[in-house]
Design a protein around this motif. Structure first.
Motif, PDB file in Angstrom:
ATOM      1  N   SER A 262       0.867  -1.162  -0.026  1.00  0.00           N
ATOM      2  CA  SER A 262      -0.060   0.086  -0.014  1.00  0.00           C
ATOM      3  C   SER A 262       0.814   1.295   0.020  1.00  0.00           C
ATOM      4  CB  SER A 262      -1.135  -0.144   1.375  1.00  0.00           C
ATOM      5  OG  SER A 262      -1.683   1.216   1.117  1.00  0.00           O
ATOM      6  N   GLN A 263       2.015   1.235   0.683  1.00  0.00           N
ATOM      7  CA  GLN A 263       3.013   2.488   1.022  1.00  0.00           C
ATOM      8  C   GLN A 263       3.625   2.520  -0.582  1.00  0.00           C
ATOM      9  OE1 GLN A 263       5.531   2.592   4.218  1.00  0.00           O
ATOM     10  NE2 GLN A 263       4.386   1.007   5.249  1.00  0.00           N
ATOM     11  N   LEU A 264       3.865   1.447  -1.066  1.00  0.00           N
ATOM     12  CA  LEU A 264       4.601   1.467  -2.232  1.00  0.00           C
ATOM     13  C   LEU A 264       3.878   2.045  -3.521  1.00  0.00           C
ATOM     14  CD1 LEU A 264       7.053   0.505  -4.035  1.00  0.00           C
ATOM     15  CD2 LEU A 264       6.062  -1.524  -4.488  1.00  0.00           C
ATOM     16  N   TYR A 265       2.461   1.811  -3.539  1.00  0.00           N
ATOM     17  CA  TYR A 265       1.576   2.097  -4.574  1.00  0.00           C
ATOM     18  C   TYR A 265       1.316   3.706  -4.390  1.00  0.00           C
ATOM     19  CZ  TYR A 265      -2.936   3.061  -6.742  1.00  0.00           C
ATOM     20  OH  TYR A 265      -3.801   3.187  -7.534  1.00  0.00           O
ATOM     21  N   ARG A 266       1.446   4.257  -3.247  1.00  0.00           N
ATOM     22  CA  ARG A 266       1.409   5.689  -2.883  1.00  0.00           C
ATOM     23  C   ARG A 266       2.862   6.605  -3.264  1.00  0.00           C
ATOM     24  NH1 ARG A 266      -1.157   3.755   1.003  1.00  0.00           N
ATOM     25  NH2 ARG A 266       0.198   4.525   2.603  1.00  0.00           N
ATOM     26  N   GLU A 267       3.861   5.570  -2.914  1.00  0.00           N
ATOM     27  CA  GLU A 267       5.362   6.366  -2.960  1.00  0.00           C
ATOM     28  C   GLU A 267       6.003   6.796  -4.452  1.00  0.00           C
ATOM     29  OE1 GLU A 267       8.136   8.009  -1.544  1.00  0.00           O
ATOM     30  OE2 GLU A 267       7.216   6.681  -0.162  1.00  0.00           O
ATOM     31  N   GLU A 268       6.290   8.046  -4.319  1.00  0.00           N
ATOM     32  CA  GLU A 268       6.795   8.881  -5.337  1.00  0.00           C
ATOM     33  C   GLU A 268       8.305   8.619  -5.273  1.00  0.00           C
ATOM     34  OE1 GLU A 268       4.934  12.599  -6.082  1.00  0.00           O
ATOM     35  OE2 GLU A 268       3.113  11.684  -5.616  1.00  0.00           O
TER      36      GLU A 268
END
Length: 104
Positions: free
Chosen positions: A60-66
């Motif tokens: 989930s964090q990876l999905y949002r990480e830029e």
């Protein structure tokens, strides 16, 4: 003849540490070891579920990480958690007989 169960920090469970070959333990001692192992083994699916939840959180964090570097770190963490799960399944599926010294 002695034996112990020591915590494996990576896996988050206790693992058997046998000082002698399995055959050198008395039947009574073998039964004690197996009884303790079965108690520990029964907790492995719960530990796996905890790790799967951690993977889901990281994904989930990876999905949002830029940030690319942070994305790489998250991927690495996910990989390590998946590796731990794999090792836990190996221990879970291990034969009910402990046949050699365990030094993990």
């Amino acid at each position: 003849m002695t034996y112990t169960f020591t915590i494996d920090e990576r896996l988050g469970i206790r693992l058997p540490l046998l000082e002698h070959s399995w055959e050198n333990y008395s039947k009574v001692t073998q039964e004690l070891i197996l009884a303790e192992w079965e108690t520990i083994r029964g907790k492995i699916p719960d530990r796996i579920k905890e790790l799967e939840n951690e993977i889901n959180d990281r994904q989930s964090q990876l999905y949002r990480e830029e940030d690319f570097e942070r994305s790489c770190e998250l991927n690495s963490e996910i990989s390590e958690l998946a590796s731990i799960i794999n090792d836990l399944w190996i221990w879970y599926r291990a034969d009910n007989r402990i046949t050699k010294k365990s030094h993990f």
